[in-house]
Design a protein around this motif. Structure first.
Motif, PDB file in Angstrom:
ATOM      1  N   LEU A 251       0.826  -1.206   0.000  1.00 59.68           N
ATOM      2  CA  LEU A 251       0.000   0.000   0.000  1.00 59.68           C
ATOM      3  C   LEU A 251       0.860   1.256   0.000  1.00 59.68           C
ATOM      4  CD1 LEU A 251      -2.805  -0.963   2.529  1.00 59.68           C
ATOM      5  CD2 LEU A 251      -3.080  -0.578   0.092  1.00 59.68           C
ATOM      6  N   ASN A 252       0.391   2.271  -0.732  1.00 63.84           N
ATOM      7  CA  ASN A 252       1.072   3.555  -0.759  1.00 63.84           C
ATOM      8  C   ASN A 252       1.111   4.148   0.654  1.00 63.84           C
ATOM      9  OD1 ASN A 252       1.175   6.593  -0.998  1.00 63.84           O
ATOM     10  ND2 ASN A 252       1.531   6.008  -3.130  1.00 63.84           N
ATOM     11  N   ASP A 253       2.268   4.695   1.066  1.00 60.18           N
ATOM     12  CA  ASP A 253       2.430   5.241   2.416  1.00 60.18           C
ATOM     13  C   ASP A 253       1.424   6.350   2.700  1.00 60.18           C
ATOM     14  OD1 ASP A 253       4.472   3.523   2.927  1.00 60.18           O
ATOM     15  OD2 ASP A 253       6.079   4.949   2.486  1.00 60.18           O
ATOM     16  N   GLU A 254       1.148   7.171   1.683  1.00 58.91           N
ATOM     17  CA  GLU A 254       0.211   8.274   1.870  1.00 58.91           C
ATOM     18  C   GLU A 254      -1.184   7.753   2.209  1.00 58.91           C
ATOM     19  OE1 GLU A 254      -1.724  11.987  -0.675  1.00 58.91           O
ATOM     20  OE2 GLU A 254       0.083  10.970  -1.426  1.00 58.91           O
ATOM     21  N   LEU A 255      -1.589   6.669   1.541  1.00 59.28           N
ATOM     22  CA  LEU A 255      -2.894   6.068   1.808  1.00 59.28           C
ATOM     23  C   LEU A 255      -2.932   5.444   3.207  1.00 59.28           C
ATOM     24  CD1 LEU A 255      -5.663   5.459   0.461  1.00 59.28           C
ATOM     25  CD2 LEU A 255      -4.696   3.276  -0.269  1.00 59.28           C
ATOM     26  N   MET A 256      -1.840   4.796   3.598  1.00 61.71           N
ATOM     27  CA  MET A 256      -1.778   4.152   4.912  1.00 61.71           C
ATOM     28  C   MET A 256      -1.829   5.168   6.046  1.00 61.71           C
ATOM     29  SD  MET A 256      -1.713   0.866   5.096  1.00 61.71           S
ATOM     30  CE  MET A 256      -1.011   0.718   6.733  1.00 61.71           C
ATOM     31  N   ASN A 257      -1.245   6.343   5.810  1.00 64.90           N
ATOM     32  CA  ASN A 257      -1.159   7.347   6.876  1.00 64.90           C
ATOM     33  C   ASN A 257      -2.371   8.265   6.949  1.00 64.90           C
ATOM     34  OD1 ASN A 257       1.392   6.378   7.570  1.00 64.90           O
ATOM     35  ND2 ASN A 257       2.421   7.734   6.098  1.00 64.90           N
ATOM     36  N   ASP A 258      -3.272   8.147   5.983  1.00 63.08           N
ATOM     37  CA  ASP A 258      -4.480   9.003   5.960  1.00 63.08           C
ATOM     38  C   ASP A 258      -5.721   8.114   6.065  1.00 63.08           C
ATOM     39  OD1 ASP A 258      -6.572  10.744   5.405  1.00 63.08           O
ATOM     40  OD2 ASP A 258      -5.398  11.892   3.936  1.00 63.08           O
ATOM     41  N   LYS A 259      -6.218   7.926   7.305  1.00 63.28           N
ATOM     42  CA  LYS A 259      -7.331   6.995   7.529  1.00 63.28           C
ATOM     43  C   LYS A 259      -8.590   7.414   6.791  1.00 63.28           C
ATOM     44  CE  LYS A 259      -5.846   5.202  12.013  1.00 63.28           C
ATOM     45  NZ  LYS A 259      -6.212   5.021  13.447  1.00 63.28           N
ATOM     46  N   GLU A 260      -8.848   8.730   6.753  1.00 66.25           N
ATOM     47  CA  GLU A 260     -10.050   9.207   6.086  1.00 66.25           C
ATOM     48  C   GLU A 260      -9.991   8.903   4.582  1.00 66.25           C
ATOM     49  OE1 GLU A 260     -12.563  13.384   5.403  1.00 66.25           O
ATOM     50  OE2 GLU A 260     -10.917  13.307   6.852  1.00 66.25           O
TER      51      GLU A 260
END
Length: 841
Positions: free
Chosen positions: A197-206
């Motif tokens: 998974l892309n880190d940005e997606l993993m770090n942004d729950k919304e």
């Protein structure tokens, strides 16, 4: 600016020296592997750097070669391992290069492939001369000259159907008609595509929730991939192989590519471990034993070992526990302690291919932390296991004796399971080390704890525990309140006289087997001799067919109707006429596992008993995975009776086994070996311990013997190790055998019997006599000829009370070897120096 550094390198050649090369570098290469050219033919060899130093270009260093290549970004061996390897080389009088070669598994270093090509300037006259004098050599030259490629010796031998090709190749090479070329072949990591998974997606729950909601409606398969990666990230936090995604979600590459384009996932190349166990493989263990409650005895042992490890110093233990006492559970807790301290652990087992159940038990407790080393692995699999350990990915190694050299970092614990087993002694090739003894030395160098575990300790180990060199921990009761089996002796002399024996089975053993089958309980039968019968004998003249390469009789194998040598593999079709007298009365003498299986089928069928019998020996378990399948069938109740050689005495823990039968307890006793009684006691005790490991079912053991008064057998009947030890140790003291002495064998072998004898006598004459040493005149061993080579042996005993560390012994042998090499040695005679030999076979 780089400057020249000079490197002392150990190379895999039978010379006890380090070779000097140079390399322009500011880096310290000590412990790294390097590729060098060696000898006049400049073949490529892989060596290990032991020392590095600067020099002022003095005359003796001017002509030194440069190394070809540095193979490692960081050392493969640290200073402790280099120290350990140097100790093995010194103690076992083995060339340092051969010692290092033993420590680097096949597949790790580049392999040099030798190919043959013709010298194309060869004159037509020379070719015609070969044609006239030797058609076979002409056949080789004609093939090479009419092809543009170079070929391996094996390929030419098979392609041209020439059995003795080595002889002809040597002739052509000496006359400069052909040449060799050397190519390096290197095994590399297996690389596969993986996604995460892309880190940005993993770090942004919304954003993650919104993305999943959107994909659920628009593209359910894309949503399924994102969900799968989320779950995987929570459990493992590692990329997922693309092949696994396709298999588990049933999706296509186009769906994955869509997610990559949307920058929701990333794709990466990752190395794949070719040893990864398949999830659908049948396991021989199912429960996590780490959660089991310890008995008081087990708890005491665990606490003692834990305290030893916390001291961060060398601590040796003998774990002496009866069979079924839960020694493996103590190993598990000790390894857990080591891992919790940030250390690594090494578990040595006698024969890794014979203990799949043990591996399964540990993998349940330590998932993805174990690397396994064994002989049936491919070079590529060894490469992956070694890399996993060297990189720190695996903190636990399980393996046979060669696993002793695993490059574990911060080693805190070594376990030698079944430390008494003779298979810990290396017999070929050099160095001829004893893995148990070497494990003690490595533990001392590493400041680690070491556990030597056994229900039947070796004389040496128990003697050392008696004299305070090793701390002894005792477990006298079985785990789970199980009782030791009831053991009964059958005197086959009186049973034969009274007509109570059928095809080698006593009436009592047959009746017990029938009883267990009716109850659906498991039966293990030991016959420590494979094949159908020991040998074939002519009833007219008494002649017995012999191996043409070894001085040993051929064993009859029923399945393929062959006579086979179990030492060199020589095989003949069954004979019906005696080669000596022409007689046709040929009888089969003795019983191997094949015959036991066939006879038992016949006996049970005649008494209307149906039974599924499986056999476990080198003939049935030779193929990869065969051993596991046989045991899995028996564990699941798919077979009623397991017949085998000593394989069935090792590493088996099945609750359903309630009966163990020993067909002939005397086989080991008959060997001309000072350890014969010890090995008999150990084998019988170990196999007896397979019975009754479930507290709800009493185990029974029936031992058939023609020597009911032998003390080794009687001590087994009484379950009394101490009784056996006291008798045996007194005999060893009187006859001056280990543990009171070092027993060493120097062997000379040659295709020429006279040369073997002359060289042995020459070496013997160089030995310096001393009161602490006792020499025996050269003589042939019990098997005087092996693989076409005649053998002579010089036996040396060294009194440990006068030469505790064996330094004087090694000095005398090394001095004699130096003089022998100067005055007598030649390539026609091989010499093998076996320090702490296990036998004189």
């Amino acid at each position: 600016m780089y400057k020249y550094n000079y490197l002392k390198i150990a190379l895999p050649v039978p010379l006890n020296t380090l070779f000097t090369y140079r390399f322009a570098t500011n880096e310290n290469l000590t412990g790294c592997r390097v590729l060098v050219t060696f000898g006049n033919n400049k073949r490529n060899l892989t060596g290990v750097v032991f020392e590095q130093f600067e020099s002022d270009n003095s005359n003796n260093l001017n002509k030194i070669r440069d190394i070809v290549e540095v193979l490692d970004a960081k050392p493969v061996f640290d200073a402790k391992m280099l120290n350990f390897l140097q100790w093995i080389s010194t103690y076992y009088i083995s060339p340092i290069g051969e010692t290092v070669k033993a420590a680097i598994p096949a597949g790790i270093s580049p392999k040099t492939i030798m190919r043959i090509l013709p010298v194309r300037e060869t004159s037509e006259q020379a070719i015609q001369e070969i044609y006239r004098n030797n058609p076979t050599r002409y056949k080789i030259m004609d093939f090479l000259l009419n092809n543009t490629s170079a070929f391996t010796l094996e390929y030419l031998e098979k392609k041209l159907e020439i059995n003795n090709i080595h002889y002809h190749i040597t002739y052509l090479l000496e006359r400069n008609l052909i040449a060799f070329e050397f190519q390096a072949k290197n095994i590399k990591s297996k690389i596969q595509k993986a996604i995460y998974l892309n880190d940005e997606l993993m770090n942004d729950k919304e954003k993650l929730i919104n993305t999943l909601n959107f994909l659920d409606k628009k593209s359910p398969k894309q949503s399924a991939i994102i969900s799968f990666l989320l779950i995987n990230n929570a459990n493992i936090n590692a990329p997922v192989l693309l092949t696994d995604i396709k298999l588990k979600i049933d999706t296509s590459l186009s769906v994955v590519n869509s997610l990559i384009k949307k920058k929701l996932i990333n794709i990466v190349d990752i190395p794949v471990n070719r040893n990864a166990r398949k999830s659908n493989i049948d396991k021989l263990a199912t429960k996590n034993e780490a959660v089991l409650k310890l008995t008081d005895e087990q708890l005491f042992c665990v606490r003692e070992i834990d305290a030893g490890m916390e001291g961060n110093s060398f601590k040796p233990y003998l774990l002496h526990g009866v069979t079924g006492s839960g020694k493996t559970l103590i190993y598990i807790h000790a390894i857990e302690k080591a891992i919790s301290m940030g250390k690594s652990a090494l578990l040595l087992v006698p024969e890794i291919s014979l203990t799949p159940q043990l591996i399964d038990r540990f993998e349940i407790v330590f998932p993805q932390k174990i690397s396994v080393f064994h002989s049936k692995m491919s070079d590529a699999e060894r490469f992956d296991s070694w890399n996993a350990v060297h990189s720190g990915h695996s903190q636990i190694v399980i393996g046979a004796r060669s696993a002793l050299f695993a490059p574990l970092k911060n080693l805190g614990l070594i376990i030698v399971d079944e430390e008494h087993e003779s298979s810990y002694k290396q017999s070929s090739p050099a160095p001829y080390y004893q893995a148990r003894d070497c494990a003690m030395v490595r533990a001392k160098i590493e400041n680690a704890a070491i556990i030597l575990g056994s229900a039947t300790p070796s004389m040496e180990t128990y003697f050392n525990s008696e004299h305070g060199k090793i701390k002894r921990l005792e477990i006298k009761k079985r785990a789970d309140k199980a009782e030791l089996p009831k053991i009964k002796l059958i005197d086959m002399r009186s049973a034969n006289t009274s007509g109570q024996v059928i095809h080698g089975f006593s009436r009592e053993l047959i009746d017990k087997i029938k009883e267990k089958i009716s109850r659906k309980e498991g039966v293990i039968l030991l016959q420590n001799k494979r094949g159908f019968s020991n040998f074939i004998e002519c009833k007219d003249c008494g002649a017995i067919p012999q191996c043409k390469h070894c001085s040993i009789s051929l064993t009859f194998h029923q399945i393929n109707q062959t006579l086979r040598c179990h030492y060199c593999g020589y095989t003949l079709k069954i004979i019906h006429i005696c080669d000596v007298c022409g007689g046709t009365s040929l009888g089969r003498i003795g019983r191997g596992t094949q015959r036991i299986e066939e006879d038992l089928h016949s006996i049970l069928a005649s008494e209307n008993v149906e039974a599924n019998i499986v056999r476990l020996d080198l003939d049935t378990a030779g193929a990869k995975g065969a051993h596991r399948k046989i045991l899995q069938q028996f564990a699941n109740g798919g077979s009623d009776i397991l017949i085998g050689t000593q394989m069935v005495a090792k590493g088996l823990d099945f609750d359903r086994v309630t009966l163990v039968g020993v067909i002939n307890a005397d086989i080991q006793l008959q060997l001309p070996d000072f350890r014969a009684n010890e090995r008999t006691f150990q084998l019988l005790s170990q196999v007896a311990g397979r019975a009754g490991r479930n507290s709800e079912k009493q185990g029974e053991v029936i031992i058939q013997t023609f020597q009911p008064h032998a003390y080794a057998i009687n001590s087994v009947i009484k379950n009394d190790f101490i009784d056996f030890y006291n008798i045996e140790i007194a005999k060893r003291a009187t006859s001056q055998f280990p543990p009171f002495t070092r027993f060493c064998v120097i062997e000379f072998s040659s295709l020429d019997e006279e040369k073997a004898m002359q060289h042995a006598q020459s070496f013997f004459s160089q030995l310096k006599h001393h009161q602490s040493l006792k020499f025996y005149l050269p003589q042939p061993p019990p098997i005087a000829k092996l693989n076409n080579r005649f053998r002579q042996q010089v036996v040396v005993k060294s009194d440990k009370s006068a030469d505790a560390a064996g330094k004087y012994l090694r000095y005398v042998i090394a001095s004699a070897l130096e003089q022998y090499n100067k005055n007598t040695a030649n390539s026609a005679v091989r010499i093998k120096i076996d320090i702490d030999s296990f036998s004189s076979f």
